[in-house]
Write a protein that holds these residues in place. Structure first.
Motif, short mmCIF file in Angstrom:
data_model
loop_
_atom_site.label_atom_id
_atom_site.label_comp_id
_atom_site.label_asym_id
_atom_site.label_seq_id
_atom_site.Cartn_x
_atom_site.Cartn_y
_atom_site.Cartn_z
N PRO A 208 50.76 37.11 23.80
CA PRO A 208 51.34 37.51 22.51
C PRO A 208 51.89 38.93 22.60
N PRO A 209 52.88 39.25 21.77
CA PRO A 209 53.43 40.61 21.80
C PRO A 209 52.42 41.61 21.25
N GLY A 210 52.70 42.87 21.52
CA GLY A 210 51.83 43.92 21.01
C GLY A 210 50.82 44.36 22.05
N ARG A 211 49.94 45.28 21.61
CA ARG A 211 48.93 45.84 22.49
C ARG A 211 47.52 45.70 21.90
N ASP A 212 47.32 44.67 21.06
CA ASP A 212 46.00 44.48 20.50
C ASP A 212 45.07 43.86 21.54
N GLU A 213 43.81 43.62 21.10
CA GLU A 213 42.80 43.15 22.05
C GLU A 213 43.15 41.78 22.63
N ILE A 214 43.72 40.90 21.82
CA ILE A 214 44.05 39.56 22.31
C ILE A 214 45.17 39.64 23.35
N ALA A 215 46.19 40.47 23.08
CA ALA A 215 47.27 40.63 24.05
C ALA A 215 46.76 41.23 25.35
N GLN A 216 45.87 42.24 25.24
CA GLN A 216 45.31 42.83 26.46
C GLN A 216 44.45 41.83 27.21
N LEU A 217 43.70 40.98 26.46
CA LEU A 217 42.89 39.95 27.12
C LEU A 217 43.78 38.97 27.88
N ALA A 218 44.90 38.56 27.26
CA ALA A 218 45.80 37.62 27.93
C ALA A 218 46.39 38.24 29.19
N ARG A 219 46.83 39.49 29.09
CA ARG A 219 47.42 40.15 30.28
C ARG A 219 46.38 40.31 31.38
N THR A 220 45.16 40.74 31.00
CA THR A 220 44.11 40.91 32.01
C THR A 220 43.75 39.58 32.66
N THR A 221 43.66 38.53 31.84
CA THR A 221 43.35 37.20 32.38
C THR A 221 44.44 36.72 33.32
N ASN A 222 45.69 36.97 32.97
CA ASN A 222 46.79 36.55 33.85
C ASN A 222 46.76 37.30 35.18
N ARG A 223 46.42 38.59 35.11
CA ARG A 223 46.29 39.34 36.37
C ARG A 223 45.14 38.78 37.20
N THR A 224 44.05 38.42 36.52
CA THR A 224 42.91 37.82 37.24
C THR A 224 43.29 36.48 37.84
N LEU A 225 44.05 35.67 37.08
CA LEU A 225 44.50 34.38 37.61
C LEU A 225 45.42 34.57 38.81
N ALA A 226 46.27 35.61 38.76
CA ALA A 226 47.16 35.86 39.89
C ALA A 226 46.35 36.21 41.14
N ARG A 227 45.34 37.08 40.94
CA ARG A 227 44.49 37.43 42.09
C ARG A 227 43.70 36.22 42.58
N LEU A 228 43.24 35.41 41.63
CA LEU A 228 42.50 34.21 42.02
C LEU A 228 43.39 33.23 42.77
N GLU A 229 44.62 33.06 42.29
CA GLU A 229 45.54 32.16 42.99
C GLU A 229 45.82 32.67 44.40
N GLU A 230 46.02 33.98 44.51
CA GLU A 230 46.27 34.54 45.84
C GLU A 230 45.06 34.35 46.75
N ALA A 231 43.84 34.57 46.18
CA ALA A 231 42.63 34.42 46.99
C ALA A 231 42.44 32.96 47.41
N VAL A 232 42.69 32.03 46.49
CA VAL A 232 42.53 30.61 46.82
C VAL A 232 43.55 30.19 47.87
N ASN A 233 44.79 30.68 47.71
CA ASN A 233 45.81 30.36 48.72
C ASN A 233 45.43 30.91 50.08
N GLN A 234 44.94 32.14 50.08
CA GLN A 234 44.50 32.71 51.35
C GLN A 234 43.33 31.92 51.93
N GLN A 235 42.43 31.50 51.04
CA GLN A 235 41.28 30.74 51.51
C GLN A 235 41.72 29.40 52.11
N ARG A 236 42.66 28.75 51.42
CA ARG A 236 43.15 27.48 51.95
C ARG A 236 43.87 27.68 53.28
#
Length: 455
Positions: A208-236
């Motif tokens: 969502p737009p803005g810098r509230d807690e929900i928007a920050q949670l979404a951005r942080t989760t997406n960064r975590t998913l990106a790292r997780l995807e990279e880690a899983v790909n490396q693991q595979r």
């Protein structure tokens, strides 16, 4: 039967409704009291003004015309509450038997009969006039009006209650709408999260737009998913490479042993056992290196301690017994935080690798540069092409020259070295050199105030 718990939206709306009822009830009570007081004070003021004005008129036997349209009840009584004069609307029944004393001549009150309630003001005639006209007998003037319906019944309370109900319902609806609008991104995030599986980590949460807690949670989760995807790909990828690297020696071992079992008279058993032992040793080395690399990625590192990196480099350089000679050059007090055993392993691997590929010599330097301890390991061998300088740090990648010089290697040494250096918040790479390969290790310094030189 288990009841379904209330949602955040329902709980927040319920709490808002309860608080609204409490707040608006308090406001309603205050408003009800203020309205009643204001109306009564207005009647008292008008009736007092009319009563005191009538006292100044003479004679008292005939009341003067009433000019106000609200206060229409006027009575003049003696000390026995006998009505001596009255307006037409007041009649001859005493409005009240309240007789103010001389020290408090003006009083207000409300008198009720089965037929009606009257709000009035009674004024005691001044002593001088009482003495002159009635030989000191007290006389009184009453002025009032029938109590308005808003005061006599519960109409005001009903109106106040209705207002409280409507305002509380409106506040609850606003809370329901606001919370629903606020939590809409959360519902979208939850729905998208349910779609994400280990098989497909490419999906991302809506931000969502803005810098509230929900928007920050979404951005942080997406960064975590990106790292997780990279880690899983490396693991595979790592699992695929490990399977490939182990498949060849296992297949060769299986073939040799199968031939020995099927053709015992045609196969040299001693030669088969020797080959199997060699293959097993290589598999054992690969598995050990895989375990070391896995621990670097998963195990919590041991606490780091101050280490003099210059002294460590000098000791490891002096301990190299085979291959090309090693010349070391280091500054004093290159203090870094780290695991001594792991850093010794890194330096030993780099030096062994350099000695294996050098033609005549290996040079090692450890100096200060920009708040870092910089270690250069340079050989005068054939070097590494720029396109391969990052590939050699990938697991199981071995160049042709490396396979020729060390056929039994696992191809994990440099990957382990880079993993250790990364865990120490440093970098390890290959940089340009006039001749041969130049490995550069950088670690953050613990101290940067002293830098005497020695060779």
């Amino acid at each position: 039967m288990q009841l379904r718990p209330y949602s955040i939206r329902a709980r927040f709306t319920l709490v808002t409704a309860l608080l609204s009822v409490i707040v608006f009830t308090a406001i309603g009570i205050g408003l009800d009291f203020a309205i009643r007081t204001r109306i009564q004070d207005g009647i008292y003021a008008d009736s007092q003004r009319l009563a005191t004005t009538w006292i100044d008129w003479e004679p008292y036997s005939a009341p003067q015309p009433v000019t106000t349209t609200r206060v229409d009840l006027l009575q003049f009584t003696d000390s026995h509450s006998r009505v001596l004069a009255a307006s037409k609307a007041a009649g001859d029944v005493p409005m009240s038997r309240l007789l103010p004393p001389e020290e408090d001549r003006i009083q207000h009150g409300t008198a009720c009969t089965p037929a009606r309630c009257v709000v009035f003001t009674v004024v005691r005639v001044p002593p001088l006039e009482t003495t002159v006209l009635w030989s000191g007998e007290p006389h009184f003037v009453y002025a009032g009006m029938v109590q308005p319906p808003i005061l006599s019944g519960h109409r005001l309370e009903w109106l106040t209650g209705l207002g409280i109900t409507l305002m509380s319902a409106f506040a609850a609806w606003v809370a329901w709408w606001v919370v629903g609008r606020t939590l809409r991104p959360v519902a979208e995030i939850r729905a998208r999260t349910a779609e994400i599986t280990v098989g497909d980590l490419s999906l991302r949460l809506p931000q969502p737009p803005g810098r509230d807690e929900i928007a920050q949670l979404a951005r942080t989760t997406n960064r975590t998913l990106a790292r997780l995807e990279e880690a899983v790909n490396q693991q595979r990828q790592f699992a695929s490479v490990v399977s490939h690297e182990l498949r060849s020696p296992v297949s060769g071992l299986y073939t040799r042993l199968e031939e020995a079992v099927l053709y015992p008279d045609e196969v040299d058993l001693r030669e088969t056992v020797a080959a199997a032992l060699s293959t097993t040793k290589r598999m054992h080395a690969i598995i050990n290196d895989i375990l070391v690399l896995a621990r670097l990625r998963t195990v919590v590192p041991a606490p780091h301690v101050p280490i003099d990196l210059g002294a460590l480099v000098a000791e490891e350089a002096a301990g190299q017994a085979g291959g090309a000679p090693v010349r070391a050059y280091a500054t004093d007090d290159l203090m870094v935080l780290g695991n001594r055993i792991q850093l010794i392993g890194v330096m030993n691997n780099l030096l062994v690798n350099a000695c294996r590929h050098a033609e005549t010599r290996v040079e090692v330097t450890a100096v200060r540069a920009g708040g870092h301890a910089v270690v250069n390991v340079v050989d005068d061998g054939a070097g590494i092409a720029p396109k391969d300088r990052e590939r050699v740090f990938e697991p199981f990648v071995r160049l042709d020259d490396g396979r020729r010089r060390d056929p039994g290697g696992s191809g994990l040494g440099l990957a382990i070295c880079r993993g250790i250096v990364s865990a120490h918040h440093g970098t390890l790479g290959i940089e340009d050199s006039s001749q041969g390969a130049r490995f550069v290790l950088r670690l953050p310094l613990l101290e940067t105030d002293r830098a005497p030189m020695h060779t």
